[in-house]
Design an enzyme around this catalytic site. Structure first.
Site, PDB file in Angstrom:
ATOM      1  CG  ASN A 141     -10.997   2.369  -2.774  1.00  0.00           C
ATOM      2  OD1 ASN A 141     -11.295   3.474  -3.221  1.00  0.00           O
ATOM      3  ND2 ASN A 141     -10.648   1.354  -3.541  1.00  0.00           N
ATOM      4  CG  HIS A 142     -12.119  -2.014  -2.635  1.00  0.00           C
ATOM      5  ND1 HIS A 142     -10.908  -1.375  -2.462  1.00  0.00           N
ATOM      6  CD2 HIS A 142     -11.941  -3.266  -2.155  1.00  0.00           C
ATOM      7  CE1 HIS A 142     -10.039  -2.219  -1.920  1.00  0.00           C
ATOM      8  NE2 HIS A 142     -10.639  -3.373  -1.717  1.00  0.00           N
ATOM      9  CG  ASP A 228      -6.634  -1.836   1.984  1.00  0.00           C
ATOM     10  OD1 ASP A 228      -5.487  -2.306   1.963  1.00  0.00           O
ATOM     11  OD2 ASP A 228      -7.464  -1.995   1.071  1.00  0.00           O
ATOM     12  CE  LYS A 231      -1.768   4.619  -5.308  1.00  0.00           C
ATOM     13  NZ  LYS A 231      -1.638   3.224  -4.875  1.00  0.00           N
ATOM     14  CD  GLU A 252      -2.038  -0.079   1.069  1.00  0.00           C
ATOM     15  OE1 GLU A 252      -1.376  -0.925   0.465  1.00  0.00           O
ATOM     16  OE2 GLU A 252      -3.281  -0.013   0.969  1.00  0.00           O
ATOM     17  NE  ARG A 367      -0.952 -11.640   1.382  1.00  0.00           N
ATOM     18  CZ  ARG A 367      -1.924 -10.997   0.756  1.00  0.00           C
ATOM     19  NH1 ARG A 367      -3.081 -11.577   0.531  1.00  0.00           N
ATOM     20  NH2 ARG A 367      -1.742  -9.756   0.347  1.00  0.00           N
TER      21      ARG A 367
END
Ligand SMILES: *[C@@H]1O[C@H](CO)[C@@H](O)[C@H](O)[C@H]1NC(C)=O
Ligand SMILES: *[C@@H]1O[C@H](CO)[C@@H](O)[C@H](O)[C@H]1NC(C)=O
Ligand SMILES: *[C@@H]1O[C@H](CO)[C@@H](O)[C@H](O)[C@H]1NC(C)=O
Ligand SMILES: *[C@@H]1O[C@H](CO)[C@@H](O)[C@H](O)[C@H]1NC(C)=O
Length: 538
Positions: A141-142, A228, A231, A252, A367
């Site tokens: 996406n990015h 990832d 949407k 996702e 994490r």
């Protein structure tokens, strides 16, 4: 013609790690262990300090993972999802360093913090040698901007021009699904850490991405992709991308809405089942939580998702959500929730550290470095996952229709929603959110589930239970713990699940329904007092 195609075929064979080219059917029997590469294992097994709150690289690597595959495999997982591998933003930002991998600056090179291309190939090859799959997490996406003020020409080729990105505006909240144009075309991140959104309406960008993904898959012998922020790209971009990738894709879709998520079950092999996760978390972790909303949400998914819940992956923790043990300290509630994904139509996923009882809250605290645990195997949750993985495999082997019979969750409303019975032949899972220190007990009851008087076993404790003359069961809950019942005959003699009780010999093939394939479950649970007093120790 012939010589050149031979050369390229030959070249591919030499350079690439052989993959299983796994599709959705291949993945349906699998069980996934999700890890953050920077936090799973160091290359030399040194227990370097790691403060999760500091959001810095801690030193985990691909070769570290390769050294600890015994740990993952011995719990019964046969697929590993690793965090993104591409080159990320270097240095520190308002949100710390890019140790998680979600801030790519260049899709075409690898993040040097995690090792070399050969290290990643060696990990992939080591997994394949064990018959395990590797899943890469990819961010399409990015990209991440090199700083709050940047020039698009700072990006490496091929995306080194403003026209390859959407116009700057920010998605206010990554869980918002209100205005789909905003979701797809505005940017994630914020003005301090912008994540410029690739313009996936631009044919040049589309062509580059479609061309990039199969190369990544082939170079590293990838068996599946976790996609990832799926949407945030228009839905009709995905089918060609998925086809070009040629392996299983797990999207996702971060949304608390089954009908919104349902649309994406048409474009990916599977989706992370976020809508049901939100319901599960609420119901399992809270004695006031309602199993009725889990049941109705699962029912909506079964009616609206393509292939119902079969093309999902089920989870209760991941790198974006607080760990369950940060939300409750009750081991009974945690054990119930963590067992749920294994008696389900989708692929179960366990997030590294779940098995060790890690308690980190929301990002970045969830994490933590795993090396502080010394990868101990003698832990109750490690044991629970080992049993559940093995029991699920035996269930599939005994009754292959496990993979095609929709899961049936039921609850009984008059006891305030404290229990849920989930049938997935040959498994019957009994869940409760009553908690391990509740002064009250509860008894699960299910009618006509098994063969009359059949020998059953709770695989989590190897406790024998007999079905009644009608094939029903009536079982008191102990310490708020879950139970997963299977007929003793469904468990293989000489197998690892309750070996003293297992009486199964051969895998049952089609047409021999000793377990009724359509189970009529009628749950009649009743509360009674003082049955469950006591404290379950970790
Ligand atoms: C071991 O690995 C850690 C983490 O990657 C690194 O910081 C450390 O320098 C290494 N130690 C040695 C002796 O190589
Ligand atoms: C949705 O957002 C876009 C820009 O992000 C805007 O142009 C459009 O008017 C919005 N639509 C609605 C219905 O608000
Ligand atoms: C998800 O949606 C339900 C309503 O369907 C709501 O009760 C719940 O609070 C939501 N959960 C989150 C985390 O947004
Ligand atoms: C979902 O609910 C409907 C109506 O309540 C019911 O008819 C249907 O059998 C349920 N579906 C499943 C898969 O349980």
């Amino acid at each position: 013609m012939l010589p050149s195609s031979l050369t390229s075929l030959f070249g591919t064979i030499i350079l690439a790690v052989p993959a299983f080219s796994a599709n959705a059917t291949d993945w349906s029997t699998r069980s996934i262990y999700q890890l953050v590469t920077d936090r799973f294992a160091t290359p030399n097994d040194s227990t370097v300090p790691c403060d999760a709150g500091a959001r810095k690289y801690c030193g985990g690597s691909w070769s570290g993972i390769t050294k600890h595959l015994d740990y993952i495999q011995s719990m019964g997982f046969d697929a590993v999802w690793i965090s993104p591998v591409s080159t990320n933003l270097e240095g520190t930002t308002s949100q710390g360093e890019a140790f998680h991998g979600y801030w790519s600056t260049d899709l075409y090179s690898l993040n040097p913090h995690f090792g070399t291309a050969d290290d990643l190939r060696a990990l992939s090859a080591a997994l394949h040698k064990r018959g395990m799959y590797i899943m890469l997490d990819v961010v399409v996406n990015h990209l991440a901007a090199p700083g709050p003020k940047f020039d698009f020409t700072d990006f490496p080729k091929p995306f080194d021009d403003e026209t390859y990105f959407h116009r700057r505006c920010f998605v206010a909240d990554s869980t918002d699904t209100g205005n789909q144009t905003t979701v797809e075309q505005c940017w994630l991140g914020d003005s301090k850490l912008p994540l410029p959104d690739l313009n996936t309406e631009n044919p040049f960008v589309v062509e580059k991405l479609i061309d990039w993904i199969p190369k990544l898959v082939q170079d590293y012998g990838v068996d599946g992709l976790r996609i990832d922020t799926a949407k945030h790209i228009r839905k009709d971009f995905w089918p060609e991308f998925v086809k070009s990738a040629g392996v299983y894709t797990l999207g996702e879709i971060l949304a608390n809405d089954t009908s919104y998520a349902a649309q994406y079950t048409d474009v990916f092999d599977a989706i992370l089942d976020y809508p049901n996760y939100f319901q599960l978390r609420n119901a399992f972790l809270n004695p006031q939580g309602q199993f009725s909303s889990v049941v109705s949400s699962m029912n909506r998914s079964q009616q609206t998702y393509k292939n119902g819940l079969f093309r999902t992956a089920s989870f209760v923790e991941n790198h974006d959500q607080p760990r369950l043990a940060s939300l409750t300290k009750d081991p009974g509630l945690i054990r119930n929730a963590m067992a749920f994904p294994f008696v389900h139509d989708g692929v179960p996923i366990v997030y590294y550290g779940q098995e060790q009882g890690y308690q980190g809250g929301a990002d970045p605290y969830n994490r933590e470095a795993l090396w502080f645990t010394a990868y101990q195997q003698e832990k109750p949750l490690v044991q629970q996952f080992r049993i559940l993985n093995a029991a699920r495999k035996e269930a599939i082997e005994y009754l292959p229709s496990f993979l095609t019979t929709p899961v049936r969750p039921e609850f009984f409303s008059s006891i305030e929603d404290h229990s849920m019975v989930v049938s997935k032949p040959p498994m019957l899972a009994l869940f409760t959110n009553i908690g391990s220190e509740s002064p009250h007990g509860l008894t699960w009851h299910a009618d006509a589930v098994f063969q009359p008087n059949e020998q059953l076993v709770d695989v989590l404790t190897c406790t024998k239970v007999a079905a009644d003359a009608q094939g029903g069961v009536t079982i008191p809950c102990l310490y708020g713990m879950p139970q997963v019942l299977m007929p003793a005959v469904a468990l293989r003699q000489g197998g690892t699940v309750c070996p003293g009780i297992a009486t199964g010999t051969l895998a049952k093939s089609a047409g021999l329904p000793e377990v009724r394939v359509t189970w009529a479950v009628v749950v009649v649970s009743t509360l009674f007092f003082v049955a469950c007093r006591g404290r379950w120790m970790w």
